[in-house]
Design a protein around this motif. Structure first.
Motif, mmCIF file in Angstrom:
data_model
loop_
_atom_site.group_PDB
_atom_site.id
_atom_site.type_symbol
_atom_site.label_atom_id
_atom_site.label_comp_id
_atom_site.label_asym_id
_atom_site.label_seq_id
_atom_site.Cartn_x
_atom_site.Cartn_y
_atom_site.Cartn_z
ATOM 1 N N PRO A 1 -6.160 11.365 8.596
ATOM 2 C CA PRO A 1 -6.050 10.491 9.341
ATOM 3 C C PRO A 1 -7.239 9.677 8.878
ATOM 4 C CG PRO A 1 -5.795 12.020 10.696
ATOM 5 C CD PRO A 1 -5.697 12.513 9.785
ATOM 6 N N HIS A 2 -8.459 10.405 9.245
ATOM 7 C CA HIS A 2 -9.686 9.810 8.959
ATOM 8 C C HIS A 2 -9.871 8.626 7.703
ATOM 9 C CE1 HIS A 2 -11.096 11.304 12.662
ATOM 10 N NE2 HIS A 2 -10.975 12.258 11.884
ATOM 11 N N VAL A 3 -9.017 9.369 6.266
ATOM 12 C CA VAL A 3 -9.549 8.067 5.795
ATOM 13 C C VAL A 3 -9.646 6.830 5.167
ATOM 14 C CG1 VAL A 3 -8.456 8.088 3.172
ATOM 15 C CG2 VAL A 3 -9.213 10.194 3.817
ATOM 16 N N ASP B 1 5.555 10.164 3.857
ATOM 17 C CA ASP B 1 3.459 9.782 3.413
ATOM 18 C C ASP B 1 3.323 9.538 5.223
ATOM 19 O OD1 ASP B 1 3.503 9.833 0.582
ATOM 20 O OD2 ASP B 1 3.777 7.525 0.968
ATOM 21 N N ALA B 2 4.337 8.733 5.864
ATOM 22 C CA ALA B 2 4.073 8.671 7.873
ATOM 23 C C ALA B 2 3.761 10.264 7.682
ATOM 24 C CB ALA B 2 4.989 8.099 8.060
ATOM 25 N N GLU B 3 4.921 11.206 6.926
ATOM 26 C CA GLU B 3 4.877 12.973 8.015
ATOM 27 C C GLU B 3 3.947 13.830 7.409
ATOM 28 O OE1 GLU B 3 9.764 13.752 8.379
ATOM 29 O OE2 GLU B 3 8.609 13.980 5.980
ATOM 30 N N ALA B 4 3.345 12.898 6.248
ATOM 31 C CA ALA B 4 1.909 13.847 6.093
ATOM 32 C C ALA B 4 0.772 13.715 6.167
ATOM 33 C CB ALA B 4 1.806 13.669 4.099
ATOM 34 N N THR B 5 0.889 13.170 7.127
ATOM 35 C CA THR B 5 -0.480 12.230 7.982
ATOM 36 C C THR B 5 -1.255 13.512 9.123
ATOM 37 O OG1 THR B 5 -0.289 10.085 7.819
ATOM 38 C CG2 THR B 5 -1.795 10.872 9.293
ATOM 39 N N GLU B 6 -1.788 14.318 8.786
ATOM 40 C CA GLU B 6 -1.857 15.803 10.367
ATOM 41 C C GLU B 6 -3.012 14.907 11.640
ATOM 42 O OE1 GLU B 6 -1.789 19.086 6.689
ATOM 43 O OE2 GLU B 6 -3.565 18.378 7.536
ATOM 44 N N LYS B 7 -3.124 16.247 12.576
ATOM 45 C CA LYS B 7 -4.107 15.238 13.883
ATOM 46 C C LYS B 7 -5.553 15.511 13.241
ATOM 47 C CE LYS B 7 -0.361 17.700 16.831
ATOM 48 N NZ LYS B 7 -0.438 19.029 18.142
ATOM 49 N N ALA B 8 -5.976 14.419 13.809
ATOM 50 C CA ALA B 8 -7.158 13.943 13.565
ATOM 51 C C ALA B 8 -8.151 15.379 13.868
ATOM 52 C CB ALA B 8 -7.809 12.838 14.584
ATOM 53 N N ALA B 9 -8.056 16.140 15.011
ATOM 54 C CA ALA B 9 -8.695 17.062 15.028
ATOM 55 C C ALA B 9 -8.012 18.347 14.138
ATOM 56 C CB ALA B 9 -7.888 18.193 16.309
ATOM 57 N N ASP B 10 -7.564 18.000 13.770
ATOM 58 C CA ASP B 10 -7.820 19.226 12.644
ATOM 59 C C ASP B 10 -8.588 19.078 10.996
ATOM 60 O OD1 ASP B 10 -5.793 20.815 13.803
ATOM 61 O OD2 ASP B 10 -4.420 20.213 12.947
ATOM 62 N N HIS B 11 -9.042 17.582 10.486
ATOM 63 C CA HIS B 11 -10.375 17.537 9.149
ATOM 64 C C HIS B 11 -11.043 16.781 10.422
ATOM 65 C CE1 HIS B 11 -7.056 17.374 6.777
ATOM 66 N NE2 HIS B 11 -5.699 16.922 8.115
ATOM 67 N N LYS B 12 -12.163 16.465 9.683
ATOM 68 C CA LYS B 12 -13.524 16.156 9.529
ATOM 69 C C LYS B 12 -13.939 14.481 9.956
ATOM 70 C CE LYS B 12 -16.894 19.908 7.878
ATOM 71 N NZ LYS B 12 -17.508 20.099 6.772
ATOM 72 N N LYS B 13 -14.559 13.413 9.897
ATOM 73 C CA LYS B 13 -14.822 12.405 9.912
ATOM 74 C C LYS B 13 -15.167 11.844 9.195
ATOM 75 C CE LYS B 13 -14.781 10.652 15.140
ATOM 76 N NZ LYS B 13 -14.979 10.316 16.222
ATOM 77 N N ILE B 14 -14.904 10.517 8.323
ATOM 78 C CA ILE B 14 -14.998 10.628 6.978
ATOM 79 C C ILE B 14 -16.651 9.414 7.318
ATOM 80 C CG2 ILE B 14 -14.759 9.978 4.823
ATOM 81 C CD1 ILE B 14 -12.284 11.049 4.553
ATOM 82 N N ASP B 15 -17.399 9.949 6.730
ATOM 83 C CA ASP B 15 -18.797 8.798 6.939
ATOM 84 C C ASP B 15 -18.940 7.844 5.725
ATOM 85 O OD1 ASP B 15 -21.074 7.361 7.960
ATOM 86 O OD2 ASP B 15 -22.591 8.523 6.852
ATOM 87 N N TYR B 16 -18.454 6.439 5.981
ATOM 88 C CA TYR B 16 -18.346 5.250 4.812
ATOM 89 C C TYR B 16 -19.331 4.243 4.728
ATOM 90 C CZ TYR B 16 -13.661 6.215 4.086
ATOM 91 O OH TYR B 16 -12.897 7.214 3.699
ATOM 92 N N PRO B 17 -20.699 4.330 3.848
ATOM 93 C CA PRO B 17 -21.792 3.243 3.790
ATOM 94 C C PRO B 17 -20.944 1.546 4.296
ATOM 95 C CG PRO B 17 -21.533 4.883 1.479
ATOM 96 C CD PRO B 17 -20.168 4.442 3.050
ATOM 97 N N LYS B 18 -22.301 0.988 5.088
ATOM 98 C CA LYS B 18 -21.842 0.023 5.309
ATOM 99 C C LYS B 18 -21.702 -0.890 4.008
ATOM 100 C CE LYS B 18 -23.285 -3.620 8.390
ATOM 101 N NZ LYS B 18 -24.693 -3.529 9.240
ATOM 102 N N VAL C 1 -4.282 11.017 19.146
ATOM 103 C CA VAL C 1 -3.562 12.294 18.233
ATOM 104 C C VAL C 1 -3.880 12.120 17.155
ATOM 105 C CG1 VAL C 1 -1.069 13.704 16.990
ATOM 106 C CG2 VAL C 1 -1.397 12.680 19.569
ATOM 107 N N TYR C 2 -3.978 10.812 16.781
ATOM 108 C CA TYR C 2 -5.007 10.816 14.671
ATOM 109 C C TYR C 2 -5.119 9.600 14.677
ATOM 110 C CZ TYR C 2 0.213 12.232 14.457
ATOM 111 O OH TYR C 2 1.355 13.202 14.311
ATOM 112 N N ALA C 3 -5.661 9.307 15.819
ATOM 113 C CA ALA C 3 -7.661 8.840 15.729
ATOM 114 C C ALA C 3 -7.258 7.144 15.750
ATOM 115 C CB ALA C 3 -8.772 9.617 15.201
ATOM 116 N N GLY C 4 -6.158 6.761 15.819
ATOM 117 C CA GLY C 4 -5.833 5.606 15.441
ATOM 118 C C GLY C 4 -6.353 4.999 14.084
ATOM 119 N N PRO C 5 -5.043 5.670 13.100
ATOM 120 C CA PRO C 5 -4.672 5.626 11.746
ATOM 121 C C PRO C 5 -5.092 4.024 11.493
ATOM 122 C CG PRO C 5 -3.286 6.220 12.189
ATOM 123 C CD PRO C 5 -4.169 6.456 13.754
ATOM 124 N N SER C 6 -4.044 3.608 12.384
ATOM 125 C CA SER C 6 -3.866 2.094 12.068
ATOM 126 C C SER C 6 -5.444 0.701 11.197
ATOM 127 C CB SER C 6 -2.362 1.046 12.651
ATOM 128 O OG SER C 6 -3.372 1.187 14.193
#
Length: 549
Positions: free
Chosen positions: A269-271, A425-442, A485-490
């Motif tokens: 969900p951090h994508v 696609d909604a069901e495919a989203t997993e919990k944020a705790a199970d994935h690393k955050k992604i650092d995006y360049p400014k 749960v999902y780190a606010g993916p919206s």
């Protein structure tokens, strides 16, 4: 609100949406019977205002509909003269040769187009034939007949206050009735969604799958411009985060279409799809092309990717679903406009036969049979396993096994049968705790831009004195569930910055919907992991105003 009394207008066929499917249906009806009474209702401020597509157009649909389209002054001019495909790494690229690719991947004979301008031209052809086209007319409700059939739509309701009450300038709109109603709303249309649910049209089908397509138009240095060149890439920057890829199409006037597609079945969900697009433009190959140029337009929309096995039943009493309302995109070819046109033609032919026989309000089963067994079905059946292979096994496996499957399908068989998609696609989203955050360049403000700056280049406008067209089934879910749960993916999956979680010291987070920014891509309606967000139409004429997307 109390029951609203509306005037009604009667037509033979009512068409919702002035995209390639709806306009093709209107034109074909008039070709078959000049006296057929046809109306097309378009929610955009003008025809083309809400049309966004890549687009490399396979002209087969137009050839079938209007064989003399070249003589009729169409805006389809730029032939594909060079076709490139690259696998990208962070700093390099690998050219994939064209010869091992299945014949269906060849772009020879295709054209780089603005589908917004193609639709504007098609609307002119339709109007010359006597089709009534009303832009700025959002269709907000379905109208049902005495036997439960769909007999029309409500269009043109204006002046509702943000609290849902009628304002001083309230206009109730009209009911437009037809012997048949065609829904050609594009991806995840609000009325189509209701019809699919009411009549259980997706029973026994695989879940529909989607991608998010984002696009910018750039004016570049004439020395770097190669009109007619088509380039597609896969790999970096998405890598294992999500499926997808890019397109770069050189059109006329030293302009290029630069686009990026992210498959919405991603798990993490951090994508941040929009930032993946912005990062892509910093690849040396792309950065060199765009250096010294300027971005002149931006937009985004969802793309149906489920293919043959995800197409719902297309007809119910009185109604037919056309084009992307069904999902007719050939995913590996990144093409669906030709099938949209063919679907409009097929629906028109079925309705013509039915009306001539004195029928109305029944199921146009002939249309469904035509789509599934005709050119559209053949086109989609050949590539039906590419998307599920990509989703389940990743890019390299899908290229190898999917390519082999497409080759065998060229000869009419598949060793794989028909693979399923599994989760939505909604069901495919997993919990944020199970994935690393992604650092995006400014964003640097030269090649890459923040969302709000880019949204200004979609020329989006919504009257703020109306109810938000993005609604929540349960207002507590974004903060109580989606954020923890999902780190606010919206806040990330929306390519227009509509959603944000506002945190103020000493207060609980607030979920804010900036509906004025909405470019009508429908990603929120698709990807929200709790399926709590519902996209509906704002009042007519609101939304993006794409110039030549």
């Amino acid at each position: 609100m109390a029951e609203v009394e509306r005037e009604a207008m009667e037509y033979d066929v009512v068409i919702v949406g002035a995209g390639p499917a709806g306009l093709s249906a209107a034109i074909r009806l008039k070709q078959l019977d000049a006296d057929c009474n046809v109306v097309v209702l378009e929610k955009g401020s003008e025809v083309g205002a809400h049309i966004l597509s890549g687009a490399v157009l396979d002209p087969s649909g137009l050839d079938a509909l209007m064989p003399d389209w070249k003589e009729k002054g169409s805006p389809i001019k730029t032939k594909v003269i060079e076709d490139n495909f690259y696998m990208l790494g962070e700093a390099g690229k690998l050219r994939v040769p064209n010869f091992p690719m299945p014949p269906l991947m060849n772009n020879h004979g295709n054209y780089i187009v603005s589908m917004a301008n193609v639709c504007r031209w098609m609307a002119e052809q339709a109007e010359e034939m006597g089709v009534e086209i009303f832009p700025g007319m959002a269709c907000s409700e379905l109208v049902y007949g005495e036997n439960g059939e769909i007999k029309g739509v409500v269009a043109g309701e204006f002046g509702i206050n943000p609290d849902g009450t009628k304002g001083d300038n309230y206009e109730p709109g009209m009911e437009l009735h037809g012997k048949y109603v065609f829904l050609s709303e594009g991806v995840r249309g609000s009325l189509s969604k209701q019809v699919i649910a009411k009549y259980d049209l997706d029973a026994g089908k695989e879940p529909q799958k989607f991608g998010l397509g984002m696009k910018e138009i750039w004016e570049i240095d004439p020395a770097k411009h190669k009109e007619g060149t088509v380039t597609h890439t896969m790999g970096w920057p998405l890598n294992s985060n999500a499926g997808g890829g890019s397109f770069i199409y050189h059109i006329e006037n030293n302009q290029v279409y630069v686009g990026f597609v992210v498959h919405l079945g991603y798990k993490n969900p951090h994508v941040f799809p929009y930032m993946e697009f912005q990062r892509f433009k910093h690849h040396p190959m792309v950065a060199e092309l765009l250096k010294g140029g300027k971005r002149v337009a931006y937009g985004a929309r969802a793309i149906t990717e489920g293919g043959f096995q995800s197409m719902p039943k297309m007809v119910a009493p009185g109604v037919a679903l056309l084009g992307c309302s069904v999902g007719m995109v050939n995913v590996p070819r990144i093409k669906g406009n030709h099938n949209a046109m063919l679907s409009g033609k097929a629906a028109a032919e079925a309705a013509f036969v039915a009306i001539q026989a004195g029928r109305s309000g029944d199921e146009l089963s002939e249309y469904e049979a035509d789509v599934r067994s005709g050119e559209i079905g053949k086109d989609l059946k050949k590539v039906r396993n590419v998307k599920p292979l990509w989703s389940k096994f990743g890019l390299m496996t899908s290229l190898a096994v999917g390519g082999f499957d497409m080759w065998t399908n060229t000869f009419g068989f598949s060793l794989l049968g028909t693979l399923g998609h599994g989760k939505s696609d909604a069901e495919a989203t997993e919990k944020a705790a199970d994935h690393k955050k992604i650092d995006y360049p400014k964003p640097d403000g030269k090649l890459s831009f923040d969302r709000l700056t880019n949204v200004a280049f979609s020329f989006t406008n919504h009257d703020e004195n109306q109810p938000a067209h993005l609604t929540l089934k349960d207002p507590s879910v974004p903060v109580d569930v989606n954020l923890p749960v999902y780190a606010g993916p919206s806040a990330r999956y929306c390519p227009a910055g509509v959603y944000e979680f506002v945190e103020e010291e000493g207060k609980d987070p607030r979920f804010v919907i900036n509906f004025q920014n909405c470019v009508h891509c429908k990603t929120c309606d698709i990807k929200d992991p709790t399926q709590n967000i519902v996209w509906t139409t704002p009042q007519g004429g609101d939304g993006p105003n794409y110039p030549n997307m």
